[in-house]
Design an enzyme around this catalytic site. Sequence first.
Site, PDB file in Angstrom:
ATOM      1  N   GLN A 219     -39.257  55.856 -77.031  1.00  0.00           N
ATOM      2  CA  GLN A 219     -39.667  54.760 -77.912  1.00  0.00           C
ATOM      3  C   GLN A 219     -39.839  55.247 -79.350  1.00  0.00           C
ATOM      4  OE1 GLN A 219     -42.630  53.332 -74.439  1.00  0.00           O
ATOM      5  NE2 GLN A 219     -42.929  52.190 -76.330  1.00  0.00           N
ATOM      6  N   ARG A 366     -48.530  48.405 -73.478  1.00  0.00           N
ATOM      7  CA  ARG A 366     -48.465  47.071 -74.087  1.00  0.00           C
ATOM      8  C   ARG A 366     -49.788  46.736 -74.776  1.00  0.00           C
ATOM      9  NH1 ARG A 366     -44.519  42.612 -71.606  1.00  0.00           N
ATOM     10  NH2 ARG A 366     -44.206  41.512 -73.519  1.00  0.00           N
ATOM     11  N   CYS A 367     -50.214  47.673 -75.598  1.00  0.00           N
ATOM     12  CA  CYS A 367     -51.571  47.604 -76.144  1.00  0.00           C
ATOM     13  C   CYS A 367     -51.630  48.484 -77.369  1.00  0.00           C
ATOM     14  CB  CYS A 367     -52.513  48.121 -75.066  1.00  0.00           C
ATOM     15  SG  CYS A 367     -54.071  48.754 -75.643  1.00  0.00           S
ATOM     16  N   GLU A 735     -47.907  42.542 -77.511  1.00  0.00           N
ATOM     17  CA  GLU A 735     -48.985  42.955 -76.612  1.00  0.00           C
ATOM     18  C   GLU A 735     -49.992  41.874 -76.330  1.00  0.00           C
ATOM     19  OE1 GLU A 735     -49.024  47.196 -78.793  1.00  0.00           O
ATOM     20  OE2 GLU A 735     -50.673  45.826 -78.966  1.00  0.00           O
TER      21      GLU A 735
END
Length: 783
Positions: A219, A366-367, A735
């Site tokens: 990523q 996802r945060c 997110e």
Amino acid sequence: MSIEAKPGKSLGVAMKRKEDPRFIQGKGHYVDDISLPGMLYMAIVRSPYPHATITSIDISEAIKVSGVKAVITGKDLEAAGLGWLPTFHGLDKQMVLAIGKVLFQYQEVAAVYAESRGAAADGAEVVQVDYDPLPVVADPFTAKKDETILRPDREAKTNHIYHWQVGDKDGTARALDGSAKKVKQRIWFQRCHPAPLEPCGCVAEFDKMGRLQFHVTSQAPHVYRTALSLVTGIPEDKIHVISPDIGGGFGNKVPVYAGYVCAVVGALKLGRPVKWIETRTENLTSTGFARDYHMDVELGATADGKLTALRVSTAADHGAFDAAADPTKYPAGMFGVVTGSYQFPVAFAEVDAYFTNKAPGGIAYRCSFRVTEASYGIERAMDILADELGMDAAELRRKNFVKKEQFPYASALGFTYDSGDYHQALEKALDKIGYPALLKEQAEKRGRGELMGIGISTFTEVVGAGPSKHFDILGIKMFDSAEVRIHPTGAGIVRAGTKSQGQGHETTWAQIVAEELGLDPQTIMVEEGDTDTAPYGLGTYASRSTPVAGAAIATAARRVREKAKKIAAHLLEVGEADVEWKDYNFQVKGVPTKSVTMKEVAFAAYTNPGPNEPGLEATNYYDPPNMTFPFGAYIAVVDVDRETGEVKVRRFLALDDCGTVINPLVVEGQIHGGLTEGFAIAFMQEIQYDAQGNNLNTNFTDYLLPTSLETPHWETANTVTPSPHHPLGAKGVGESPNVGSPAAFVNAVIDALSPLGIRHIDMPVTRDKVWRAIRDAEARREK
Ligand code: CDP
């Protein structure tokens, strides 16, 4: 150059990219699709013990296996100075292959290289490792006692990693003491795992020029290049990192894993390309987990429900190495956003992190770095307080929201929230779901002994890491970047330092350029993930792409427009001051018929630039002045079966506000995906360890993914409150649904169970746990 927020509406360019095959995700260019001449495959030998001394490793049988070319161990790497890997956090280091002892079950012990995947696996099977088991520390509370020290390699002989705190400790204690109402609850956000459908993998190859060509599921490709150079000593110009299509990341593909280092070492040692693709079990057991925060949340309030103070003390389980991918100055990430959407006169939060015999990680699943934990903690606590006060959960929130006119709002724990309208969001959500009718129905059902619950979560996020004065990873400031190049025919390319893993940057980045320059988005190529071509950026995670790279793209495009204006003036034969950008054209001020299009200007930039520098391109490195603060109001409606404990999510409404929406369809997709993950975390998912440190969720029959059968129907809505400091007014969104939804689900279940006196159940709220809670509550009543 002036940067202004756009009015709160979707950007205007139509999305037709679906027909263009270049931009379709999943076109088959994944790491595992790569096949190179002479390529070897790598398999990893892993420890069955969570904590043990390695007494011997015998590789003699393994190297006899047909096709096996080499086996390396931790000692080999140590001898080459590659025994340890710095973690992204910068506070700790991690063994590449175990040296002397293992610290978690499934830890990497040896790497086997072979002509085929099967031969590598066969070789790994017969590497003989003798272990002498050591006492296991399976939770942070045992770790705290320091009876068994897990990391003798560290100077400090303790399992305690760090203490972090923020806020006014004494003032908060005084305010809580003086509060008419107080609630306190231990709330555990369980250990879970992002479980991307494509596990991690890489292909390492040294080309004919001796340059490392490293294809990897990353990523953050640029950070990998720098980290690889620092770890291996290979000069950074001799490293080319390519992240092709990625089948989901969710934070799991941010850290650099041991397997990557071993693949590079194998390619160097054996002079052949090496491929390593994780199995599902390897992914679930050894790569970055998420959460595992045990939070003691205390709220104080007046008798009529005005919040007076918040105190949160957290024990964080970091596993065997501190590999949390948090910015350097934020060991507990953005946990300070735990004050949520509410006005607290005073607050205090502290986090103590501990080593345990579990896999390392603590990644931002996802945060935005521990925001999910913070949001869950405050939103659960608000419902517990409402229950204690006998007050409607929506009313308690309304009474304590930061008001629209208070923005920019300085929170008690040090953030400056950029913009928001929480009252509008909640009212719209309540209206859409039909709250009064639901309350009426609930009252009737309660009269009949039926268990129906309504759960509200009105969360605030903090995304867009981040301003360089505060945020860095391994010392590298968390800016992001874009290069926009317009070709003579008006087609173009945008390159960014981010890397989509399914978020649709191919669509939205082209849209931003097209909107700023009045070009067709289908003729704007988007390229990310190649460190040879993309400008240096910190990558995609923590919903930072739109707030940071999105801003860089808009700013670079505006720079192109500034230059194009000079060329337009030359074409229109007027001074630059007489030219304006209007209706996607350059026009002579007051004479709209005298105009040139961007396409015409682009051609002239290469054929007739006049006195101007030829060409039409610009680059921007964007250092955001602040984070962005998206928010939402989520409402879940559930029915609980009193006999079986089964929970049915009857309705779920997600109202989101992410400022200006670039692409409504992409945003809707992000929200559906995040809600589904939030649903899974609330009801199904936990990486469990037994007291002996054995991982009990090593595959998808034990770690459950929701299918379309379990997943509820999602209702969505939005409000638009632009960010005042972002060039487009946009905030991140990816997110939000994962951050906001767990509390809505659990609040709904507890609301259903509250007539029985049940106040809290830790996630995952399984049928079994609910059934036991009902049975225990009924037993208490009968006494
Ligand atoms: O960093 P990541 O891409 O995961 O998250 P994001 O910035 O929240 O963006 C996710 C996707 O939603 C991207 O394609 C964005 O361009 C899009 N998006 C949007 O269309 N409008 C927004 N206000 C925010 C995101």
